[in-house]
Design an enzyme around this catalytic site. Structure first.
Site, PDB file in Angstrom:
ATOM      1  N   PRO A   1       0.859  -1.183   0.000  1.00 34.22           N
ATOM      2  CA  PRO A   1       0.000   0.000   0.000  1.00 34.22           C
ATOM      3  C   PRO A   1       0.895   1.233   0.000  1.00 34.22           C
ATOM      4  O   PRO A   1       1.824   1.319   0.794  1.00 34.22           O
ATOM      5  CB  PRO A   1      -0.773  -0.117   1.323  1.00 34.22           C
ATOM      6  CG  PRO A   1       0.024  -1.039   2.183  1.00 34.22           C
ATOM      7  CD  PRO A   1       0.786  -1.938   1.260  1.00 34.22           C
ATOM      8  N   MET A   2       0.637   2.157  -0.909  1.00 39.16           N
ATOM      9  CA  MET A   2       1.454   3.378  -0.979  1.00 39.16           C
ATOM     10  C   MET A   2       0.573   4.566  -1.323  1.00 39.16           C
ATOM     11  O   MET A   2      -0.037   4.597  -2.403  1.00 39.16           O
ATOM     12  CB  MET A   2       2.555   3.224  -2.038  1.00 39.16           C
ATOM     13  CG  MET A   2       3.609   2.203  -1.682  1.00 39.16           C
ATOM     14  SD  MET A   2       4.842   2.019  -2.967  1.00 39.16           S
ATOM     15  CE  MET A   2       4.005   1.005  -4.177  1.00 39.16           C
ATOM     16  N   VAL A   3       0.480   5.500  -0.405  1.00 40.54           N
ATOM     17  CA  VAL A   3      -0.325   6.689  -0.631  1.00 40.54           C
ATOM     18  C   VAL A   3       0.107   7.351  -1.933  1.00 40.54           C
ATOM     19  O   VAL A   3       1.300   7.549  -2.176  1.00 40.54           O
ATOM     20  CB  VAL A   3      -0.163   7.666   0.564  1.00 40.54           C
ATOM     21  CG1 VAL A   3      -0.717   9.038   0.226  1.00 40.54           C
ATOM     22  CG2 VAL A   3      -0.855   7.107   1.790  1.00 40.54           C
TER      23      VAL A   3
ATOM     24  N   CYS B   1       1.497   3.644   9.672  1.00 41.12           N
ATOM     25  CA  CYS B   1       1.844   5.018   9.296  1.00 41.12           C
ATOM     26  C   CYS B   1       2.509   5.717  10.479  1.00 41.12           C
ATOM     27  O   CYS B   1       1.921   5.814  11.562  1.00 41.12           O
ATOM     28  CB  CYS B   1       0.591   5.783   8.844  1.00 41.12           C
ATOM     29  SG  CYS B   1       1.002   7.451   8.296  1.00 41.12           S
TER      30      CYS B   1
ATOM     31  N   HIS C   1       6.104  -5.246   8.543  1.00 38.56           N
ATOM     32  CA  HIS C   1       7.139  -4.330   8.075  1.00 38.56           C
ATOM     33  C   HIS C   1       8.189  -4.300   9.195  1.00 38.56           C
ATOM     34  O   HIS C   1       7.887  -3.862  10.312  1.00 38.56           O
ATOM     35  CB  HIS C   1       6.516  -2.939   7.834  1.00 38.56           C
ATOM     36  CG  HIS C   1       7.514  -1.891   7.456  1.00 38.56           C
ATOM     37  ND1 HIS C   1       7.216  -0.555   7.398  1.00 38.56           N
ATOM     38  CD2 HIS C   1       8.825  -1.989   7.114  1.00 38.56           C
ATOM     39  CE1 HIS C   1       8.280   0.136   7.028  1.00 38.56           C
ATOM     40  NE2 HIS C   1       9.266  -0.710   6.860  1.00 38.56           N
TER      41      HIS C   1
ATOM     42  N   ASN D   1       7.899  -7.553   4.759  1.00 40.83           N
ATOM     43  CA  ASN D   1       8.067  -6.290   4.034  1.00 40.83           C
ATOM     44  C   ASN D   1       9.305  -5.534   4.518  1.00 40.83           C
ATOM     45  O   ASN D   1       9.528  -5.377   5.707  1.00 40.83           O
ATOM     46  CB  ASN D   1       6.804  -5.433   4.250  1.00 40.83           C
ATOM     47  CG  ASN D   1       6.939  -4.007   3.747  1.00 40.83           C
ATOM     48  OD1 ASN D   1       6.617  -3.062   4.464  1.00 40.83           O
ATOM     49  ND2 ASN D   1       7.410  -3.832   2.535  1.00 40.83           N
ATOM     50  N   GLY D   2      10.098  -5.088   3.532  1.00 37.82           N
ATOM     51  CA  GLY D   2      11.255  -4.240   3.824  1.00 37.82           C
ATOM     52  C   GLY D   2      12.523  -4.728   3.171  1.00 37.82           C
ATOM     53  O   GLY D   2      12.782  -5.932   3.122  1.00 37.82           O
TER      54      GLY D   2
ATOM     55  N   ALA E   1       7.685  -1.830  -1.538  1.00 34.29           N
ATOM     56  CA  ALA E   1       7.170  -0.479  -1.817  1.00 34.29           C
ATOM     57  C   ALA E   1       8.164   0.272  -2.689  1.00 34.29           C
ATOM     58  O   ALA E   1       7.998   0.375  -3.899  1.00 34.29           O
ATOM     59  CB  ALA E   1       6.912   0.260  -0.506  1.00 34.29           C
ATOM     60  N   GLU E   2       9.224   0.782  -2.099  1.00 34.03           N
ATOM     61  CA  GLU E   2      10.162   1.607  -2.872  1.00 34.03           C
ATOM     62  C   GLU E   2      10.815   0.845  -4.013  1.00 34.03           C
ATOM     63  O   GLU E   2      11.003   1.390  -5.093  1.00 34.03           O
ATOM     64  CB  GLU E   2      11.239   2.181  -1.953  1.00 34.03           C
ATOM     65  CG  GLU E   2      10.798   3.474  -1.298  1.00 34.03           C
ATOM     66  CD  GLU E   2      11.953   4.369  -0.914  1.00 34.03           C
ATOM     67  OE1 GLU E   2      12.999   3.841  -0.483  1.00 34.03           O
ATOM     68  OE2 GLU E   2      11.806   5.594  -1.024  1.00 34.03           O
TER      69      GLU E   2
HETATM   70  C1  LIG Z   1       5.464   6.399  -1.427  1.00 37.47           C
HETATM   71  C2  LIG Z   1       5.116   5.520  -0.276  1.00 37.47           C
HETATM   72  C3  LIG Z   1       3.840   5.554   0.254  1.00 37.47           C
HETATM   73  C4  LIG Z   1       3.497   4.711   1.308  1.00 37.47           C
HETATM   74  N1  LIG Z   1       2.202   4.679   1.750  1.00 37.47           N
HETATM   75  C5  LIG Z   1       1.814   3.692   2.606  1.00 37.47           C
HETATM   76  C6  LIG Z   1       0.438   3.432   2.855  1.00 37.47           C
HETATM   77  O1  LIG Z   1      -0.445   4.072   2.285  1.00 37.47           O
HETATM   78  N2  LIG Z   1       0.123   2.430   3.730  1.00 37.47           N
HETATM   79  C7  LIG Z   1       1.075   1.655   4.336  1.00 37.47           C
HETATM   80  O2  LIG Z   1       0.734   0.736   5.100  1.00 37.47           O
HETATM   81  N3  LIG Z   1       2.376   1.874   4.100  1.00 37.47           N
HETATM   82  C8  LIG Z   1       2.763   2.847   3.232  1.00 37.47           C
HETATM   83  N4  LIG Z   1       4.081   2.980   2.904  1.00 37.47           N
HETATM   84  C9  LIG Z   1       5.044   2.069   3.510  1.00 37.47           C
HETATM   85  C10 LIG Z   1       5.242   0.850   2.610  1.00 37.47           C
HETATM   86  O3  LIG Z   1       4.042   0.150   2.390  1.00 37.47           O
HETATM   87  C11 LIG Z   1       6.294  -0.109   3.199  1.00 37.47           C
HETATM   88  O4  LIG Z   1       5.807  -0.646   4.400  1.00 37.47           O
HETATM   89  C12 LIG Z   1       7.625   0.566   3.482  1.00 37.47           C
HETATM   90  O5  LIG Z   1       7.971   1.490   2.470  1.00 37.47           O
HETATM   91  C13 LIG Z   1       8.730  -0.479   3.595  1.00 37.47           C
HETATM   92  O6  LIG Z   1       8.842  -1.227   2.412  1.00 37.47           O
HETATM   93  P1  LIG Z   1      10.055  -1.017   1.365  1.00 37.47           P
HETATM   94  O7  LIG Z   1      11.313  -1.231   2.148  1.00 37.47           O
HETATM   95  O8  LIG Z   1       9.820  -2.035   0.310  1.00 37.47           O
HETATM   96  O9  LIG Z   1       9.961   0.401   0.842  1.00 37.47           O
HETATM   97  C14 LIG Z   1       4.459   3.837   1.877  1.00 37.47           C
HETATM   98  C15 LIG Z   1       5.749   3.825   1.329  1.00 37.47           C
HETATM   99  C16 LIG Z   1       6.087   4.636   0.272  1.00 37.47           C
HETATM  100  C17 LIG Z   1       7.479   4.567  -0.289  1.00 37.47           C
END
Ligand SMILES: Cc1cc2nc3c(=O)[nH]c(=O)nc-3n(C[C@H](O)[C@H](O)[C@H](O)COP(=O)(O)O)c2cc1C
Length: 417
Positions: A25-27, A112, A179, A214-215, A238-239
């Site tokens: 999920p990513m805003v 969040c 996460h 996740n991560g 996510a990223e």
């Molecule tokens: C642009 C962006 C928006 C995010 N928005 C949310 C969100 O809406 N809900 C959520 O649970 N986590 C959100 N996250 C966190 C990610 O879902 C994830 O838990 C976190 O980035 C770690 O994963 P990664 O290491 O693959 O980036 C967001 C991350 C990014 C980069």
């Protein structure tokens, strides 16, 4: 109303095809167009961005800005989990009811870490109020037609994290995503996600529990490593996914799928955006352009201000010009260079997070590394392109990355709270 029969976690996991790769999920970034693109590159399950439950339940305008008639479409957008942040069980249920027939599950955001989430008391700031979390999840579990799931962060204390995860599951969550960072690990302090605690939780939760990690995913190979090290059912990114949708491609080592050429992926993505109704996909477009082109723009800096000043509301022709420009530049690169020699993905040294660094030409999508001093980025990539040579020490661990958008975007969206 109590639902008589709905899937348990394992039944649901089987029913949606036992996905292994998940768009987080990513805003403003895991919207419909992005999900469609990511699925083409190997994502087997997608989460929507976090929606604010109260706004979603009560404001048509907000709902329209987040959700279109094609979201959750059975042909193009499933399996799909819709995520909400909330702190009121009734309101959460009202919001969730509006999408229950258009998704496979509803997820509660418990991660969040923003100041705005602290003020509004949601996301990771519910971690102080387990009773409330329990009732938020339980109410969905009892009253929604689809299963409820949850995405959590960890505490420093492993035992507390385990009790916490057990409580979330006891409340009725059918999938749990961990996460591997604490609430304080954000901004400059993001650091590496802790796979060891993810593994510890996995090992101490019921064997049949559907469990996502996740991560720290940067390359397709990290998916397998994460699965093996944490024993999770599936891995969420996510990223890694934002900078390179090819991160989920594990069927083979097809370079064009794992590290797509920026001209091709940009064109593909842009064509998808044009087919998506609603405004969410348009609104997210500029940020996606910047991320897909991240390494490319370090070299072709002249495009940066052009993208920057093009409004997301601008006519598609303006965006078409940008896409064409990228296509022309890459075409020229392929005409001029002896691409056989430089267009090779080679393994770099083993980094401290355990994965191996890859040299990816800048005209292909690739993960985003920040350097230790925060000044230079993707220097290894420039080296491959023959433009610069630097010591590998200049490359930071992924932990040095700042999840700036992760921290900032939810603030923007949820500021009414
Ligand atoms: C642009 C962006 C928006 C995010 N928005 C949310 C969100 O809406 N809900 C959520 O649970 N986590 C959100 N996250 C966190 C990610 O879902 C994830 O838990 C976190 O980035 C770690 O994963 P990664 O290491 O693959 O980036 C967001 C991350 C990014 C980069």
């Amino acid at each position: 109303m109590t639902v008589t029969k709905k899937y348990s976690g394992r039944e649901l996991y089987d029913a949606i095809g036992r996905p292994k790769t998940i768009v987080a999920p990513m805003v403003d970034q895991s919207e419909l167009a992005w999900r469609i693109l990511s699925r083409r590159y190997g994502a087997e399950l997608c989460y929507t961005p976090m929606f604010h439950a109260r706004l979603f339940a009560t404001e048509q305008k907000y709902r329209d800005s987040m959700w279109s008639e094609l979201d959750g479409d059975t042909e193009r957008d499933r399996p799909l989990i819709v995520q909400f942040c909330a702190n009121d069980p009734k309101i959460l249920l009202n919001a969730a009811k509006m999408v229950e027939n258009k998704c496979d599950a509803v997820d509660l955001n418990l991660g969040c870490p923003q100041g705005i989430a602290k003020k509004g008391k949601y996301g990771s700031f519910l971690m102080e109020d387990w009773d409330l979390i329990h009732s938020l999840i339980r109410n969905l579990h009892d009253n929604l037609n689809v299963p409820v799931t949850a995405k959590i962060r960890i505490y420093d204390d492993w035992e507390k994290s385990l009790k916490y995860a057990k409580m979330v599951l006891d409340a009725g969550a059918q999938f749990i995503t961990v996460h591997g960072r604490t609430r304080d690990m954000k901004g400059q302090a993001t650091g590496l996600a802790n796979w060891k605690i993810i593994k510890y939780l996995r090992d101490n939760l019921p064997e049949n529990q559907v469990f996502f990690a996740n991560g720290n995913i940067l390359y397709p190979a990290d998916l397998k490593r994460c699965e093996e090290e944490t024993s999770c059912d599936a891995v969420m990114s996510a990223e890694g996914n934002l900078y390179n949708p090819g991160v989920f491609w594990t069927k083979d080592n097809d370079v064009d799928k794992q590290f797509p050429r920026v001209d091709r992926i940009l064109r593909e993505y842009f064509e998808i955006v044009k087919t998506c109704p609603g405004v969410a996909s348009r609104h997210a477009m500029k940020a996606h352009f910047f991320k897909l082109l991240h390494a490319f723009l370090n070299v072709h800096k002249e495009l940066r201000p052009i993208i920057g000043k093009t409004s997301v509301h601008a006519h598609f022709d303006e965006w078409e010009n940008i896409v064409r420009k990228v296509e022309e530049i890459v075409e020229e690169i392929y005409q001029k260079s002896n691409i056989e020699e430089v267009d090779v993905i080679t393994e770099g040294e083993i980094q401290s997070w355990g994965g191996s660094y890859k040299e990816v030409p800048y005209w292909r999508c690739q993960p985003y590394f920040r350097t230790v001093d925060g000044q230079k980025q993707n220097t290894r990539v420039l080296k491959v392109a023959g433009q610069q040579d630097v010591s590998s020490d200049a490359i930071s661990r992924p932990g040095k990355r700042r999840h700036s958008l992760a921290e900032q975007e939810p603030v923007k969206k949820a500021k009414e709270e």
